[in-house]
Design a protein around this motif. Structure first.
Motif, mmCIF file in Angstrom:
data_model
loop_
_atom_site.group_PDB
_atom_site.id
_atom_site.type_symbol
_atom_site.label_atom_id
_atom_site.label_comp_id
_atom_site.label_asym_id
_atom_site.label_seq_id
_atom_site.Cartn_x
_atom_site.Cartn_y
_atom_site.Cartn_z
ATOM 1 N N LYS A 155 27.183 -8.240 61.180
ATOM 2 C CA LYS A 155 28.202 -7.533 60.192
ATOM 3 C C LYS A 155 27.342 -6.653 59.091
ATOM 4 C CE LYS A 155 31.507 -8.729 56.669
ATOM 5 N NZ LYS A 155 32.248 -9.758 55.973
ATOM 6 N N VAL A 156 27.795 -5.350 58.530
ATOM 7 C CA VAL A 156 27.129 -4.860 57.580
ATOM 8 C C VAL A 156 28.122 -4.743 56.293
ATOM 9 C CG1 VAL A 156 26.502 -2.296 57.086
ATOM 10 C CG2 VAL A 156 26.281 -3.145 59.225
ATOM 11 N N ASP A 157 27.162 -5.212 55.255
ATOM 12 C CA ASP A 157 28.013 -5.337 53.959
ATOM 13 C C ASP A 157 28.108 -3.720 53.468
ATOM 14 O OD1 ASP A 157 28.865 -5.693 51.469
ATOM 15 O OD2 ASP A 157 27.244 -6.978 50.867
ATOM 16 N N VAL A 158 29.081 -3.072 53.958
ATOM 17 C CA VAL A 158 29.531 -1.705 53.494
ATOM 18 C C VAL A 158 29.561 -1.741 52.094
ATOM 19 C CG1 VAL A 158 31.336 0.191 54.027
ATOM 20 C CG2 VAL A 158 30.507 -1.409 55.715
ATOM 21 N N ALA A 159 30.413 -2.293 51.444
ATOM 22 C CA ALA A 159 30.444 -2.363 49.938
ATOM 23 C C ALA A 159 29.182 -2.217 49.182
ATOM 24 C CB ALA A 159 31.384 -3.392 49.338
ATOM 25 N N ALA A 160 28.287 -3.178 49.611
ATOM 26 C CA ALA A 160 27.036 -2.933 48.922
ATOM 27 C C ALA A 160 26.355 -1.914 48.932
ATOM 28 C CB ALA A 160 26.397 -4.369 49.224
ATOM 29 N N ILE A 161 26.229 -1.529 50.346
ATOM 30 C CA ILE A 161 25.404 -0.253 50.592
ATOM 31 C C ILE A 161 26.146 1.015 49.932
ATOM 32 C CG2 ILE A 161 24.831 1.457 52.479
ATOM 33 C CD1 ILE A 161 24.584 -1.149 54.422
ATOM 34 N N GLN A 162 27.404 0.967 50.023
ATOM 35 C CA GLN A 162 28.147 2.144 49.244
ATOM 36 C C GLN A 162 27.928 2.122 47.794
ATOM 37 O OE1 GLN A 162 29.857 4.548 51.357
ATOM 38 N NE2 GLN A 162 29.669 5.433 49.375
ATOM 39 N N HIS A 163 27.975 1.090 47.374
ATOM 40 C CA HIS A 163 27.712 0.890 45.716
ATOM 41 C C HIS A 163 26.415 1.274 45.511
ATOM 42 C CE1 HIS A 163 28.003 -0.455 41.519
ATOM 43 N NE2 HIS A 163 26.953 -1.212 41.841
ATOM 44 N N THR A 164 25.167 1.180 46.288
ATOM 45 C CA THR A 164 23.933 1.564 46.118
ATOM 46 C C THR A 164 23.862 3.180 46.120
ATOM 47 O OG1 THR A 164 23.037 -0.496 46.864
ATOM 48 C CG2 THR A 164 21.600 1.616 47.107
#
Length: 449
Positions: A155-164
């Motif tokens: 799984k990829v933490d999309v929300a955290a990467i997008q926030h970055t």
């Protein structure tokens, strides 16, 4: 500053501008093999990534560490073990991977922090943020081989990467993941980059690798002009992969290709394989029409279509050099805006590379094809012929019997394609009144069967 420099720089910068506009706010996932860092390419690569980010591109950087882990293993007198092209990660290899990842993160962060005067990083402020963005699962036992602590992305933490990315930072990922129970797994850069690109619906996945690119027919001798295929449609890439032997190491042609195909099938329209050995390969691939590596695409980027009002600026840029040297009669923006529905264009990745306009004279059952133009970057690739055929189709659909052109320099090109020279008196009366006798254009006609 020399006039020669001005002469070369200004057209080059203008040619790059459409790509700068197109890629602003897009997301690129860049996978860098550990061999590139070991070869000393990190400083220039960081500068190029900072430059790309400064033009509005959101960057996710995934680093590999294959040679660095092997060096750690060698220093400890422990053999590097592989199966099916993937590392078997025992306890010693896992420790080495963690050490290598920590060292590389430090080096990468340091490279993005350099702001030396007289370098591309001068005045740049590039924040690099990393974290536990990846949840992993074990590879397990495959064909009797226990891969131990080697893992795959779960799984990829999309929300955290997008926030970055939304904070304006470069998201940095190491090929490590953790299970919900806290176990660490050694992953591959290629799996992480592909999984992240797919999860983010990234606009590009770019692998910076040991190989220069791919050839659709690898057994044929290379040509000096084009040793690789710069663009492969997804179907052709899948066919090539089926013909290649299973990859055992990164230098095998199928190694990166399999991940590019997986990304394209997962919704990433463009995946690239480019060489780290060429300085600036990332810039050359992104901002030059033909690029320097191989691009696998989930769609044919070249589109032949009728123009819209949004294409006026691109048409003006395309025809301007030919108006200046007298090949074309000058047309104002107002004229092109008024007649935009008459134009047919070839667009490639957001840039117009060919155009022509069709002006019908229904009372004479004919039409004029005007402003047929092909960019100097794509001449010799058949774009002129494609536009001509489309214009002929439009004329036939109108029930017209012929098309004609007026030209001063390209007479032979048209004659080869079925046009015949006629006297200017042949022209429809309305067009004959506008004929410029001082220009002495040749009139060529093609009957439509």
């Amino acid at each position: 500053m020399s006039a020669v420099f001005n002469f070369t720089f200004v057209p080059w910068f203008r040619s790059v501008a459409p790509y700068i506009h197109k890629f602003r706010n897009q997301t690129f996932v860049v996978g860098v093999c550990g061999e590139a860092i070991a070869a000393g390419k990190l400083p220039n690569l960081a500068q190029d990534l900072a430059l790309i980010q400064s033009m509005g591109v959101k960057i996710v950087l995934v680093h590999g560490f294959r040679p660095q882990v092997n060096d750690q293993l060698k220093a400890k007198g422990h053999a590097a073990l592989y199966s099916r092209g993937m590392r078997i990660t025992d306890e010693v290899a896992l420790d080495c991977a963690q050490e290598a990842a920590g060292q590389l993160r430090y080096q990468i962060e340091a490279a993005f922090s350099q702001g030396l005067p007289n370098t591309p990083m001068a005045g740049a402020t590039v924040r690099v943020l990393s974290g536990n963005f990846i949840t992993a699962r074990p590879v397990g036992i495959v064909d009797g081989v226990d891969f131990q602590s080697s893992g795959l992305v779960r799984k990829v933490d999309v929300a955290a990467i997008q926030h970055t990315l939304d904070m304006g930072a470069v998201a940095l990922l190491s090929p490590f993941g953790f299970s919900p129970t806290g176990e660490a797994f050694n992953l591959t850069m290629e799996d992480v980059a592909t999984s992240v690109a797919t999860a983010l619906h990234a606009d590009k996945l770019i692998f910076i690798t040991e190989i220069p690119g791919l050839r659709l027919r690898p057994n044929e001798p290379e040509s000096e002009d084009n040793p690789i295929d710069t663009e492969l449609p997804l179907a052709a890439a899948e066919k090539l992969l089926a013909e290649l032997p299973p990859p055992e190491q990164p230098s095998d042609a199928a190694f990166y290709l399999q991940h590019c195909i997986r990304a394209c099938k997962g919704g990433v329209e463009r995946s690239h394989i480019i060489p780290y050995a060429v300085d600036g390969s990332l810039l050359l691939e992104i901002y030059v029409h033909d690029g320097i590596g191989t691009m696998i695409v989930d769609e044919k980027l070249e589109e032949l279509r009728e123009a819209t009002a949004d294409d006026v600026g691109g048409i003006l840029r395309l025809i301007e050099p030919y108006e200046k040297d007298g090949t074309l009669v000058k047309r104002s923006r107002t004229e092109i805006e008024r007649d935009i529905g008459n134009y047919t264009i070839i667009e490639h990745d957001g840039v117009i590379f060919a155009c022509a306009a069709l002006y019908p004279y229904p009372e004479a059952h004919t039409a004029e094809m005007a402003a047929l133009t092909v960019s100097s970057e794509s001449q010799g690739q058949g774009d002129g012929e494609k536009v001509l055929k489309r214009v002929e189709q439009r004329a036939r659909a109108m029930g017209l019997k012929s098309i004609f052109v007026l030209t001063t320099r390209t007479m032979h090109w048209f004659i080869k394609r079925g046009f015949q020279q006629v006297d200017p008196d042949w022209l429809p009366e309305a067009r004959r009144r506008l004929y410029n006798w001082d220009r002495r254009s040749q009139v060529l006609v093609k009957k439509l069967t």
